[in-house]
Enzyme design. Structure first.
Site, PDB file in Angstrom:
ATOM      1  N   TYR A  53    -110.848 -21.663 -69.762  1.00  0.00           N
ATOM      2  CA  TYR A  53    -110.402 -22.861 -70.477  1.00  0.00           C
ATOM      3  C   TYR A  53    -111.416 -23.257 -71.551  1.00  0.00           C
ATOM      4  O   TYR A  53    -112.596 -23.003 -71.380  1.00  0.00           O
ATOM      5  CB  TYR A  53    -110.225 -24.038 -69.508  1.00  0.00           C
ATOM      6  CG  TYR A  53    -109.128 -23.892 -68.500  1.00  0.00           C
ATOM      7  CD1 TYR A  53    -108.166 -22.902 -68.605  1.00  0.00           C
ATOM      8  CD2 TYR A  53    -109.043 -24.758 -67.413  1.00  0.00           C
ATOM      9  CE1 TYR A  53    -107.150 -22.790 -67.657  1.00  0.00           C
ATOM     10  CE2 TYR A  53    -108.032 -24.653 -66.475  1.00  0.00           C
ATOM     11  CZ  TYR A  53    -107.096 -23.667 -66.597  1.00  0.00           C
ATOM     12  OH  TYR A  53    -106.098 -23.557 -65.661  1.00  0.00           O
ATOM     13  N   SER A 236     -98.580 -27.086 -63.829  1.00  0.00           N
ATOM     14  CA  SER A 236     -97.427 -27.384 -64.700  1.00  0.00           C
ATOM     15  C   SER A 236     -96.308 -28.114 -63.961  1.00  0.00           C
ATOM     16  O   SER A 236     -95.131 -27.766 -64.112  1.00  0.00           O
ATOM     17  CB  SER A 236     -96.883 -26.100 -65.352  1.00  0.00           C
ATOM     18  OG  SER A 236     -97.823 -25.556 -66.244  1.00  0.00           O
ATOM     19  N   LEU A 238     -95.157 -30.866 -64.660  1.00  0.00           N
ATOM     20  CA  LEU A 238     -94.348 -31.511 -65.699  1.00  0.00           C
ATOM     21  C   LEU A 238     -93.818 -30.483 -66.691  1.00  0.00           C
ATOM     22  O   LEU A 238     -93.334 -30.844 -67.771  1.00  0.00           O
ATOM     23  CB  LEU A 238     -95.181 -32.578 -66.421  1.00  0.00           C
ATOM     24  CG  LEU A 238     -95.695 -33.716 -65.529  1.00  0.00           C
ATOM     25  CD1 LEU A 238     -96.591 -34.655 -66.326  1.00  0.00           C
ATOM     26  CD2 LEU A 238     -94.538 -34.464 -64.898  1.00  0.00           C
ATOM     27  N   GLY A 241     -94.957 -30.549 -70.271  1.00  0.00           N
ATOM     28  CA  GLY A 241     -94.481 -31.696 -71.029  1.00  0.00           C
ATOM     29  C   GLY A 241     -92.981 -31.843 -71.102  1.00  0.00           C
ATOM     30  O   GLY A 241     -92.469 -32.899 -71.490  1.00  0.00           O
ATOM     31  N   LEU A 243     -90.901 -32.223 -68.748  1.00  0.00           N
ATOM     32  CA  LEU A 243     -90.439 -33.236 -67.806  1.00  0.00           C
ATOM     33  C   LEU A 243     -91.084 -34.602 -68.045  1.00  0.00           C
ATOM     34  O   LEU A 243     -91.021 -35.484 -67.191  1.00  0.00           O
ATOM     35  CB  LEU A 243     -90.675 -32.771 -66.367  1.00  0.00           C
ATOM     36  CG  LEU A 243     -89.763 -31.622 -65.920  1.00  0.00           C
ATOM     37  CD1 LEU A 243     -90.196 -31.066 -64.565  1.00  0.00           C
ATOM     38  CD2 LEU A 243     -88.305 -32.072 -65.873  1.00  0.00           C
ATOM     39  N   THR A 244     -91.675 -34.780 -69.214  1.00  0.00           N
ATOM     40  CA  THR A 244     -92.082 -36.130 -69.630  1.00  0.00           C
ATOM     41  C   THR A 244     -90.983 -36.793 -70.447  1.00  0.00           C
ATOM     42  O   THR A 244     -90.999 -38.005 -70.649  1.00  0.00           O
ATOM     43  CB  THR A 244     -93.348 -36.103 -70.488  1.00  0.00           C
ATOM     44  OG1 THR A 244     -93.068 -35.462 -71.747  1.00  0.00           O
ATOM     45  CG2 THR A 244     -94.476 -35.359 -69.775  1.00  0.00           C
ATOM     46  N   GLY A 245     -90.051 -35.986 -70.967  1.00  0.00           N
ATOM     47  CA  GLY A 245     -88.983 -36.501 -71.811  1.00  0.00           C
ATOM     48  C   GLY A 245     -89.338 -36.567 -73.282  1.00  0.00           C
ATOM     49  O   GLY A 245     -88.479 -36.873 -74.123  1.00  0.00           O
ATOM     50  N   LYS A 246     -90.581 -36.215 -73.632  1.00  0.00           N
ATOM     51  CA  LYS A 246     -90.993 -36.402 -75.030  1.00  0.00           C
ATOM     52  C   LYS A 246     -90.350 -35.402 -75.989  1.00  0.00           C
ATOM     53  O   LYS A 246     -90.346 -35.632 -77.201  1.00  0.00           O
ATOM     54  CB  LYS A 246     -92.518 -36.316 -75.143  1.00  0.00           C
ATOM     55  CG  LYS A 246     -93.134 -34.953 -74.816  1.00  0.00           C
ATOM     56  CD  LYS A 246     -94.647 -35.054 -74.904  1.00  0.00           C
ATOM     57  CE  LYS A 246     -95.335 -33.756 -74.497  1.00  0.00           C
ATOM     58  NZ  LYS A 246     -96.812 -33.894 -74.523  1.00  0.00           N
TER      59      LYS A 246
END
Length: 347
Positions: A53, A236, A238, A241, A243-246
């Site tokens: 990372y 992961s 989400l 991302g 499943l954040t709706g963004k």
């Protein structure tokens, strides 16, 4: 936030964990340190990182920067004992680390020593094998997956060599516990079998992708890990991302992961978009935040050790923490299962 034992280990971990893979690229060092403080204040004690990372993008020049950022927090805060620090050795790779050499008795010792220096700590609480040398079906490779032609006896010999090195690292007080990542049911079973036969450290966790959109773990690995008490560290949850709706309605916020990686490594397609809408509808009908729904679903799974989320910025972490205590009813869990049957294998 109530802690629980991770697998058969002595480690007490929170049901949610702070992922750090964007620390040093999308996430500044100041924001990263703020996030660690916020997580600890909320009762989250597991901090997950890796020598490879940060990501977005992964480069040879960036290798180790995230560990260095976490290490500077450890040195400045004096709060090392409040955190469970987990990191990973990179498996066979494209030359980013050790010229692409995989995991063996020498490289695991070399990698641990380097991580200890970057993290500015004397001991790593959980050290994980980022992916198996023989390769795996993860990251959407399952659509065309075929096991390699590696001879089982050669795989076992390498595993025993690594286990022996792990035993030395544990005996020397440099690593407390060990785990896997991006592994299969067969691979996990082999590590457990060989540890029993050799008296080497037992794998206490497995870090694989898991979310409402990615439920490969539910069957064979799920049973194996329940029976053998190997905790899943879900990454992961989400779905990077989704499943954040963004990203709903085709939105691509500036600076978001999708603005850098258009398909989110193969997760974006018409099937996944339909599935996201189904889960969003469940959340809206019950007056819940989609993020809280997604994380609470993962926490409810019987094989879960801890759910690793990532936040690019501290304000995103605030949203996650606001729903961290949500427990889903049986009714909602049944609706999620029904949506999964309608939208299986969405990416």
């Amino acid at each position: 936030m109530q802690k629980q034992k991770l697998g058969t280990s002595t480690l007490e971990v929170s049901p949610l964990a702070l992922g750090t893979m964007t620390f040093g690229t999308q996430t500044s060092e100041a924001d990263a340190h703020t996030q660690i403080d916020m997580a600890l204040a909320a009762g989250i004690n597991l901090i997950d990182t890796a020598e490879m990372y940060p990501v977005n993008p992964v480069t040879a020049e960036n290798v180790g920067k995230t560990e260095e950022i976490v290490g500077r927090w450890i040195a400045a805060s004096g709060r090392r004992d409040e955190a469970v620090i987990a990191t990973k050795i990179t498996g066979s790779n494209g030359g980013f680390v050790r010229d692409g050499r995989g995991i063996d008795g020498e490289t695991i010792v070399e990698a641990v020593e380097a991580s200890l220096r970057r993290l500015q700590t004397d001991v790593i609480d959980l050290y994980q094998l980022h992916w198996p040398n023989r390769g795996s079906y993860h990251f959407r490779q399952y659509w065309t997956y075929r096991p390699g032609d590696d001879a089982p006896e050669e795989i076992a010999a390498n595993m025993v060599e690594v286990l022996e090195a792990m035993e030395r690292l544990r005996r020397d007080g440099k690593v407390r516990e060990f785990g896997l990542s991006n592994e299969s049911a067969w691979g996990t079973a082999e590590w457990l079998r060989l540890a029993r036969e050799t008296g080497a450290p037992r794998m206490v966790s497995i870090q694989n992708e898991y979310s409402m959109l990615c439920r490969l773990f539910d069957t064979d690995l799920g049973e194996l890990c329940c029976r053998e008490r190997v905790g899943l560290l879900a990454y992961s949850p989400l779905a990077t991302g989704l499943l954040t709706g963004k990203y709903r309605g085709g939105a691509v916020p500036e600076g978001s992961r999708m603005s850098i990686n258009k398909t989110l490594n193969g997760r974006v397609n018409p099937r996944s978009i339909e599935a996201i809408e189904a889960y969003a509808e469940i959340a809206e009908r019950h007056g819940l935040d989609l993020v809280a729904l997604a994380l609470a679903f993962c926490k409810a799974r019987p094989f879960m050790g801890s759910v690793i989320f990532g936040a690019t910025h501290a304000d995103q972490l605030e949203r996650i923490l606001s729903g961290a205590e949500l427990v889903l009813s049986d009714e909602i869990l049944s609706e999620i299962d029904a949506a999964n049957r309608t939208h299986p294998m969405s990416f």
